[in-house]
Design a protein around this motif. Structure first.
Motif, PDB file in Angstrom:
ATOM      1  N   THR A  80      35.709   5.272  -8.324  1.00 21.94           N
ATOM      2  CA  THR A  80      34.589   5.392  -7.190  1.00 21.94           C
ATOM      3  C   THR A  80      34.298   4.075  -6.276  1.00 21.94           C
ATOM      4  N   VAL A  81      34.350   3.874  -5.184  1.00 23.55           N
ATOM      5  CA  VAL A  81      33.930   3.078  -3.847  1.00 23.55           C
ATOM      6  C   VAL A  81      32.521   2.780  -3.336  1.00 23.55           C
ATOM      7  N   THR A  82      31.680   1.621  -3.227  1.00 21.34           N
ATOM      8  CA  THR A  82      30.837   1.417  -2.287  1.00 21.34           C
ATOM      9  C   THR A  82      30.986   0.740  -1.432  1.00 21.34           C
ATOM     10  N   ASN A  83      31.139   0.346  -0.211  1.00 17.45           N
ATOM     11  CA  ASN A  83      31.073  -0.405   0.562  1.00 17.45           C
ATOM     12  C   ASN A  83      29.150  -1.030   0.842  1.00 17.45           C
ATOM     13  N   LYS A  84      29.383  -2.661   0.306  1.00 13.42           N
ATOM     14  CA  LYS A  84      28.077  -3.339   0.595  1.00 13.42           C
ATOM     15  C   LYS A  84      28.323  -3.809   1.740  1.00 13.42           C
ATOM     16  N   GLY A  85      29.240  -3.638   2.627  1.00  8.96           N
ATOM     17  CA  GLY A  85      29.314  -4.807   3.244  1.00  8.96           C
ATOM     18  C   GLY A  85      29.184  -3.773   5.153  1.00  8.96           C
ATOM     19  N   ASP A  86      29.075  -4.615   6.476  1.00  8.51           N
ATOM     20  CA  ASP A  86      28.703  -4.272   7.875  1.00  8.51           C
ATOM     21  C   ASP A  86      29.590  -3.520   8.162  1.00  8.51           C
ATOM     22  N   GLU A  87      31.136  -3.036   8.131  1.00  7.23           N
ATOM     23  CA  GLU A  87      31.597  -2.749   8.412  1.00  7.23           C
ATOM     24  C   GLU A  87      33.004  -1.355   7.429  1.00  7.23           C
ATOM     25  N   ALA A  88      32.849  -0.422   8.233  1.00  8.99           N
ATOM     26  CA  ALA A  88      33.941   0.676   7.687  1.00  8.99           C
ATOM     27  C   ALA A  88      34.416  -0.033   6.526  1.00  8.99           C
TER      28      ALA A  88
END
Length: 467
Positions: A344-352
């Motif tokens: 599972t990968v969750t991206n909490k940044g502002d870029e893809a």
């Protein structure tokens, strides 16, 4: 004082395993942490799962007797009874085997594991094994009372009570045609087998929800939710967190050093903190609930908990922070139902966040998005990989040793219990499960270079049972 638990499904498999090459089809989440600092230290498989870690010592003196496995036109005489394990950090566990044909490796390390990560996942009778554990030795220490309940007029001793209990468990865990050689132990096994009812899987001694978090500096990142049967859990931040000025706080923003069941923990990251990573270790002393499964990464036979002293249990949470760019949080969990590893990968940044395998982008996690992908791993295969600076490794061991393979051709020794106990030194322990001297089968490694994180994914064959 010891407490009780139960076990898995009725499936058998022979100790002879011919591992096949890993099918590398499916998606793997991987890549670099944009702007992130030093990599997090090696992460146990099934991050956040937590619980007890222990080393198996062999069959407990005075708590086993003989049994006979019938199958393939021959009978195998084996020992059946209680194992003893020493818990890392302090404590003792007593377990039964739920993998009759697989050997026990000398001083193998075991981790408390949910049923979903073992052969119990697909065993409709797993709850009946737990019932047996809760209604027999050692949970029932009054052997006269146990004998009376089973309709036995003669005396039971610890060895006969343990043997009868183990035989009843094998009938459900492996679907084995097995009987105790002593008539009283066999009578106990019959009563337990016929009386057993399905009950629910026990909760973990210590586990975490959302054990991998990420986000921007200047925020409270989380929550990490604590689940435990302990009265109190100590909370210790890593040196990386301390150096970056990251505080571990509760929902109200207060710094904490302890937590209780249901507590929510957050990482309070200063706005001035440079991109980085860190970890939080939680530890408690408690009795592990009866019926918890214990699995080994060395292909030692799976165990199920029959009793626990006060024991040390641990769990780890990871955090990643940055000021901008893609900021992924990664977690991994075995999935026996699907036959692989859920990443599972969750991206909490502002870029893809691009997910790449071998130079090919196979998925993209948008800013604020999350996705779980299955990496297929064949039974008895080892995986070893690093994603976003975090290292994960393990073995997929979802079936009992007899599933789809013949019973072992090697003749078991009279002292063996189920699978023969082996190790690198060649010294045998007393064991449960049928003995085998299966030849070592070396597996070819599949290497995937994961772009961005510079990660290498190794999938290696596990050694066959009896090696």
């Amino acid at each position: 004082m010891f407490s009780a638990v139960h076990g898995p499904s009725a499936r058998k498999r022979g100790a002879l395993r011919l591992a096949t090459a890993i099918a590398v089809s499916g998606l793997v989440a991987a890549g670099a942490i944009a702007g992130a600092g030093a990599a997090v230290a090696d992460t146990p498989d099934q991050q956040g799962q937590g619980g007890a870690t222990a080393t198996i010592q062999g069959l407990e003196e005075g708590s086993y007797d003989q049994a006979v496995i019938h199958g393939n036109g021959r009978d195998e005489k084996v020992s059946a009874g209680l194992f003893r394990m020493n818990v890392d950090g302090g404590g003792t566990l007593r377990t039964y085997c739920i993998d009759i044909h697989n050997p026990t490796q000398t001083e193998a390390k075991y981790n408390e594991t949910p049923w979903s990560g073992t052969s119990l996942n697909s065993n409709k009778d797993a709850g009946k094994i737990r019932w047996i554990l809760e209604h027999s030795y050692p949970q029932v220490n009054d052997l006269d009372k146990l004998a009376k309940a089973a309709g036995i007029t003669d005396k039971l001793n610890n060895g006969l009570a343990a043997a009868g209990t183990q035989v009843a468990i094998w009938r459900y865990s492996d679907g084995a045609k097995v009987e105790a050689t002593n008539k009283n132990a066999e009578a106990l096994a019959d009563w337990l087998f016929k009386s057993a009812q399905n009950v629910a899987e026990p909760t973990a001694s210590l586990t975490l929800d959302n054990a991998s978090v990420a986000g921007k500096a200047g925020q409270k990142l989380g929550p990490v939710t604590v689940h435990t049967n302990a009265d109190k859990v100590t909370v210790a931040a890593s040196e990386e967190l301390k150096a970056a000025g990251v505080k571990v706080v509760n929902k109200a923003g207060q710094t904490v050093s302890t937590a209780a069941n249901g507590a929510q923990l957050f990482f309070d990251v200063p706005a001035t903190a440079q991109p980085g990573t860190g970890s939080l270790r939680l530890q408690a002393t408690t009795q592990v609930p009866v019926g918890r499964a214990f699995a080994s990464e060395s292909k030692s036979q799976t165990q199920i908990l029959a009793g626990s002293s006060d024991s040390t249990v641990n769990a780890v949470a990871k955090v990643t922070w940055a000021k901008q760019g893609a900021i992924p949080a990664v977690s991994v969990k075995k999935d026996c139902a699907k036959g692989g590893v859920d990443i599972t990968v969750t991206n909490k940044g502002d870029e893809a966040y691009p997910v790449t395998v071998g130079g090919k982008t196979i998925a993209t996690i948008p800013a604020g998005g999350s996705k779980t992908v299955l990496f297929p791993v064949e039974e008895d295969q080892k995986y070893d990989f690093t994603i976003a600076g975090q290292h994960f490794s393990g073995v997929l061991d979802c079936k009992t040793a007899g599933s789809g393979t013949p019973t072992p051709s090697s003749k078991p020794s009279p002292a063996s219990a189920g699978g023969s106990s082996t190790g690198t030194t060649g010294t045998n322990l007393a064991e449960t499960g049928s003995s085998s001297a299966t030849p070592m089968i070396a597996g070819a490694a599949v290497v995937l270079v994961l772009l961005g994180g510079g990660a290498v994914f190794f999938l290696r064959k596990k050694k066959a049972a009896g090696q």
